[in-house]
Design a protein around this motif. Structure first.
Motif, PDB file in Angstrom:
ATOM      1  N   LYS A  29       4.893  15.855 -18.278  1.00  0.00           N
ATOM      2  CA  LYS A  29       5.704  14.478 -16.669  1.00  0.00           C
ATOM      3  C   LYS A  29       5.490  13.417 -17.320  1.00  0.00           C
ATOM      4  O   LYS A  29       6.558  12.163 -17.135  1.00  0.00           O
ATOM      5  N   ALA A  30       5.137  12.917 -18.472  1.00  0.00           N
ATOM      6  CA  ALA A  30       5.194  11.382 -19.331  1.00  0.00           C
ATOM      7  C   ALA A  30       6.407  11.210 -19.372  1.00  0.00           C
ATOM      8  O   ALA A  30       6.753  10.453 -19.501  1.00  0.00           O
ATOM      9  N   MET A  31       6.611  12.452 -20.699  1.00  0.00           N
ATOM     10  CA  MET A  31       8.281  12.585 -20.961  1.00  0.00           C
ATOM     11  C   MET A  31       9.509  12.528 -19.525  1.00  0.00           C
ATOM     12  O   MET A  31      10.153  11.899 -19.797  1.00  0.00           O
ATOM     13  N   LYS A  32       9.332  12.944 -18.732  1.00  0.00           N
ATOM     14  CA  LYS A  32      10.302  13.277 -18.058  1.00  0.00           C
ATOM     15  C   LYS A  32      10.346  12.001 -17.272  1.00  0.00           C
ATOM     16  O   LYS A  32      11.705  11.772 -16.406  1.00  0.00           O
ATOM     17  N   TYR A  33       9.293  10.576 -17.051  1.00  0.00           N
ATOM     18  CA  TYR A  33       8.708   9.807 -16.406  1.00  0.00           C
ATOM     19  C   TYR A  33       9.850   9.358 -17.267  1.00  0.00           C
ATOM     20  O   TYR A  33      10.540   7.742 -16.749  1.00  0.00           O
ATOM     21  N   ILE A  34       8.901   8.836 -18.900  1.00  0.00           N
ATOM     22  CA  ILE A  34       9.445   7.591 -19.222  1.00  0.00           C
ATOM     23  C   ILE A  34      11.326   8.173 -19.499  1.00  0.00           C
ATOM     24  O   ILE A  34      12.033   7.371 -19.270  1.00  0.00           O
ATOM     25  N   ASN A  35      11.750   9.447 -19.115  1.00  0.00           N
ATOM     26  CA  ASN A  35      13.478   9.463 -19.611  1.00  0.00           C
ATOM     27  C   ASN A  35      13.671   9.022 -18.701  1.00  0.00           C
ATOM     28  O   ASN A  35      15.053   9.149 -18.851  1.00  0.00           O
ATOM     29  N   TYR A  38       0.999  -1.459  -0.496  1.00  0.00           N
ATOM     30  CA  TYR A  38      -0.044   0.252  -0.011  1.00  0.00           C
ATOM     31  C   TYR A  38       0.827   1.203   0.284  1.00  0.00           C
ATOM     32  O   TYR A  38       0.439   2.857   0.566  1.00  0.00           O
ATOM     33  N   LYS A  39       2.351   1.420  -0.092  1.00  0.00           N
ATOM     34  CA  LYS A  39       2.734   2.343  -1.448  1.00  0.00           C
ATOM     35  C   LYS A  39       2.744   3.099  -2.501  1.00  0.00           C
ATOM     36  O   LYS A  39       3.141   2.060  -3.513  1.00  0.00           O
ATOM     37  N   LYS A  40       3.323   3.975  -3.208  1.00  0.00           N
ATOM     38  CA  LYS A  40       3.170   5.249  -3.555  1.00  0.00           C
ATOM     39  C   LYS A  40       4.649   4.408  -4.486  1.00  0.00           C
ATOM     40  O   LYS A  40       5.419   3.700  -3.548  1.00  0.00           O
ATOM     41  N   GLY A  41       4.969   4.029  -5.563  1.00  0.00           N
ATOM     42  CA  GLY A  41       5.857   3.986  -6.240  1.00  0.00           C
ATOM     43  C   GLY A  41       6.198   2.344  -6.136  1.00  0.00           C
ATOM     44  O   GLY A  41       5.189   1.744  -6.041  1.00  0.00           O
ATOM     45  N   TYR A  42       7.668   2.150  -6.376  1.00  0.00           N
ATOM     46  CA  TYR A  42       8.338   0.448  -5.961  1.00  0.00           C
ATOM     47  C   TYR A  42       8.369   0.971  -5.197  1.00  0.00           C
ATOM     48  O   TYR A  42       9.407   0.534  -4.228  1.00  0.00           O
ATOM     49  N   GLY A  59       7.581   1.954  -2.292  1.00  0.00           N
ATOM     50  CA  GLY A  59       7.986   3.360  -2.216  1.00  0.00           C
ATOM     51  C   GLY A  59       9.521   4.178  -2.503  1.00  0.00           C
ATOM     52  O   GLY A  59       9.472   5.179  -2.408  1.00  0.00           O
ATOM     53  N   TYR A  60       9.770   3.649  -3.603  1.00  0.00           N
ATOM     54  CA  TYR A  60      10.825   4.044  -4.436  1.00  0.00           C
ATOM     55  C   TYR A  60      10.767   4.337  -5.172  1.00  0.00           C
ATOM     56  O   TYR A  60       9.126   4.019  -5.971  1.00  0.00           O
ATOM     57  N   ASP A  61      11.264   5.455  -6.397  1.00  0.00           N
ATOM     58  CA  ASP A  61      10.613   6.275  -7.276  1.00  0.00           C
ATOM     59  C   ASP A  61      11.965   6.027  -8.368  1.00  0.00           C
ATOM     60  O   ASP A  61      12.634   6.451  -7.864  1.00  0.00           O
ATOM     61  N   MET A  62      11.708   4.610  -9.297  1.00  0.00           N
ATOM     62  CA  MET A  62      13.146   4.016  -9.833  1.00  0.00           C
ATOM     63  C   MET A  62      13.416   5.097 -10.675  1.00  0.00           C
ATOM     64  O   MET A  62      14.181   5.052 -11.683  1.00  0.00           O
ATOM     65  N   THR A  63      12.860   6.084 -11.353  1.00  0.00           N
ATOM     66  CA  THR A  63      13.093   6.916 -12.582  1.00  0.00           C
ATOM     67  C   THR A  63      13.244   7.922 -11.840  1.00  0.00           C
ATOM     68  O   THR A  63      14.610   9.158 -12.341  1.00  0.00           O
ATOM     69  N   MET A  64      13.150   8.386 -10.432  1.00  0.00           N
ATOM     70  CA  MET A  64      13.926   9.752  -9.885  1.00  0.00           C
ATOM     71  C   MET A  64      13.476  10.395 -10.034  1.00  0.00           C
ATOM     72  O   MET A  64      14.261  11.731 -10.387  1.00  0.00           O
ATOM     73  N   THR A  65      12.643  10.647 -10.412  1.00  0.00           N
ATOM     74  CA  THR A  65      11.890  12.387 -11.736  1.00  0.00           C
ATOM     75  C   THR A  65      11.101  12.638 -10.191  1.00  0.00           C
ATOM     76  O   THR A  65      10.468  13.802 -10.114  1.00  0.00           O
ATOM     77  N   ILE A 122       7.915  11.434 -10.201  1.00  0.00           N
ATOM     78  CA  ILE A 122       6.619  10.976 -10.445  1.00  0.00           C
ATOM     79  C   ILE A 122       6.204   9.830  -9.862  1.00  0.00           C
ATOM     80  O   ILE A 122       4.823   9.787  -9.902  1.00  0.00           O
ATOM     81  N   GLY A 123       7.061   9.078 -10.183  1.00  0.00           N
ATOM     82  CA  GLY A 123       6.917   7.308  -9.155  1.00  0.00           C
ATOM     83  C   GLY A 123       5.994   7.835  -8.278  1.00  0.00           C
ATOM     84  O   GLY A 123       5.325   7.227  -8.056  1.00  0.00           O
TER      85      GLY A 123
END
Length: 536
Positions: free
Chosen positions: A369-375, A303-307, A309-315, A317-318
């Motif tokens: 934001k989508a482009m920031k996330y995928i990059n 029940y955490k956001k991201g993975y 609790g981690y944002d593996m894109t470091m943006t 947004i995750g």
């Protein structure tokens, strides 16, 4: 299956390219007459699971249609599991075991076009997973109240780890399956499809009966045993069912509400109607991170956001959505509905599904934001070896099939350079191959036809070679010369640049071309294209 950076390192260590394949590999990954001579119609599992003993016993009724005359077929079951007997027309059949393959001989020739059924009795202690879901096996654990909490994840390893099956992705049971699982009283089993009933067996066990109406990948068939609470919701005509540990019921109600409906609305707009309405959409809380079990998605993100609790894109947004909910649900379209013929082509599952995360971000937060996330996903690409694996040997390619696959699709979107056309193509692709088994060549041909472009060299470079395209630039007098450096031959791919503040598109090839201007004044739009640049 969900992944993150630490897993990529683990995955790479397991998937070293090698031509030294074993007979076991070829038996599991190959297609021989004993497999191609029949087409599975149904699986009807009826088993008992004893969590205390970590033991399974029961049978699988396998209904199949003959595609050729044969007296012998191959069914698979890991060699540590016991074959108790195989029954056909009330008589025991002869069989020979070879690694995980069971070659079954019939007393007379089975005729092409006929439908037959065997009952395969088996038992044993299935392998337990050491690092689920990345190595296959059962997970026997307990919840915080000390009650049994059991799951299984076998993608890549093989469904034959725990039940007898034709263990190859080319053959799904066309008429669905039933999964009947008896578990100790006080516990529930949740499997794929819909619950059709329960039965007390008066031996301390209750059997939970589930039925799947749709074809289903054999690795998607699952069991989840626990002290579950059931939460029901709806999105239009689609039933949404959440099975969570009772201690997490209130938390789950709030958490799933934030992401599930917006995500499903987005995906149905972009990919078409949820493919398995007859079987419902379910999230089932599991003691491992997650898995795309069709209509019974394994959820273990706490029940955490991201993975976790981690944002593996470091943006940043995750952190705005639950990665496991979004990624594993994307697999309902890509992997579960559209399935690759061989796991060497697993990028079809993982590349499109990883790209679905970016699509969800765009639906919710917009294009930038989508482009920031995928990059941000570039951080997790290693370019260690080709994305496509070894065919016929049950061997995947690089773990880059996730992020590199998604970045390739984002690149193709910007090659096409027409979003209305792109979204229409993606929707048509999903609907054209709905509930079908395909290969890379089918994907490439579709996008070539629909785009009107020859994208074959682009797919080849990203999927069949380790390196990504390099845009070489060099100054020559008052001009900048440019070309692509690639492994794929006859490579043609446009790329957008800004030169002295003016946006333009270069139709670069493997041959040198030139444009008036200084190389130092050129900005290549790398957010749109997954490439490298080199100034010579």
């Amino acid at each position: 299956m969900s992944k993150h950076f630490f897993y990529i390192l683990f995955f790479i260590s397991l998937c070293v390219y090698s031509q030294n394949f074993s007979r076991r590999d070829s038996l599991q990954g190959g297609l021989r007459a004993e497999r191609t001579s029949f087409d599975v119609q149904r699986y009807d599992l009826n088993i008992t699971i004893n969590p205390d003993e970590k033991y399974i016993n029961g049978y699988n009724d396998i209904t199949f249609r003959l595609t050729a005359n044969t007296k012998k077929i191959q069914i698979d079951l890991f060699e540590n599991m016991q074959v108790d007997s195989i029954i056909f027309n009330n008589k025991k059949l002869q069989y020979i075991r070879d690694n995980d393959a069971v070659f079954i001989t019939f007393p007379k020739m089975l005729k092409k076009g006929k439908e037959e059924k065997i009952r395969f009795y088996y038992s044993g202690n299935p392998l337990t997973a050491k690092n689920p879901p990345w190595d296959g096996g059962f997970i026997f654990s307990r919840d915080s109240n000390g009650k049994h909490w059991v799951g299984v994840a076998v993608q890549g390893t093989g469904a034959s780890l725990w039940y007898p099956v034709k263990d190859h992705q080319t053959d799904e049971p066309d008429k669905g399956a039933t999964i009947k699982v008896a578990v100790p009283n006080g516990l529930m089993n949740v499997s794929n499809g819909r619950l059709t009933g329960t039965e007390s067996l008066e031996n301390g066990y209750t059997r939970w009966d589930w039925e799947v109406k749709n074809p289903i990948n054999n690795y998607d068939i699952t069991v989840n045993i626990g002290d579950y609470a059931h939460i029901h919701d709806r999105l239009g005509s689609l039933d949404l069912d959440y099975y969570v540990l009772k201690e997490n019921e209130e938390k789950a109600k709030t958490h799933f509400e934030k992401d599930v409906k917006p995500m499903l609305q987005c995906f149905q707009e972009k990919f078409g109607e949820y493919p398995f309405i007859k079987d419902s959409y379910k999230l089932v809380e599991t003691p491992y991170l997650g898995m795309e079990h069709q209509s019974a998605i394994a959820y273990g993100n706490k029940y955490k956001k991201g993975y976790l609790g981690y944002d593996m894109t470091m943006t940043g947004i995750g952190h705005q959505f639950d990665y496991i909910v979004v990624h594993e649900s994307g697999h309902e379209w890509f992997g579960n509905s559209i399935t690759s013929k061989d796991i060497a082509d697993m990028w079809i599952h993982e590349g499109f599904t990883t790209y679905s995360e970016t699509i969800f971000v765009e639906c919710r937060l917009g294009y930038e934001k989508a482009m920031k996330y995928i990059n941000g996903q570039r951080l997790n690409v290693t370019n260690d070896k080709p994305v496509i694996g070894i065919f016929g040997m049950n061997k995947t390619g690089s773990g880059d099939m996730y992020y590199k696959g998604a970045l390739m699709l984002n690149t193709i979107r910007h090659i096409i350079n027409d979003d209305s056309k792109w979204w229409a193509m993606l929707l048509k692709f999903s609907e054209t191959y709905k509930k079908q088994i395909i290969d890379t060549e089918t994907v490439v041909q579709f996008f070539n036809t629909e785009s009107g472009l020859n994208l074959t060299p682009v797919f080849n470079q990203y999927l069949r070679y380790r390196n990504i395209p390099i845009l070489e630039l060099k100054q020559n007098g008052n001009s900048t010369e440019y070309r692509w450096k690639t492994d794929a031959e006859d490579f043609l791919m446009p790329v957008d640049i800004t030169l002295n503040g003016k946006e333009m598109r270069l139709n670069a090839t493997n041959k040198w071309q030139s444009i008036t201007g200084n190389v130092k004044d050129i900005e290549v739009k790398k957010t749109k294209f997954y490439i490298k640049t080199e100034i010579l």
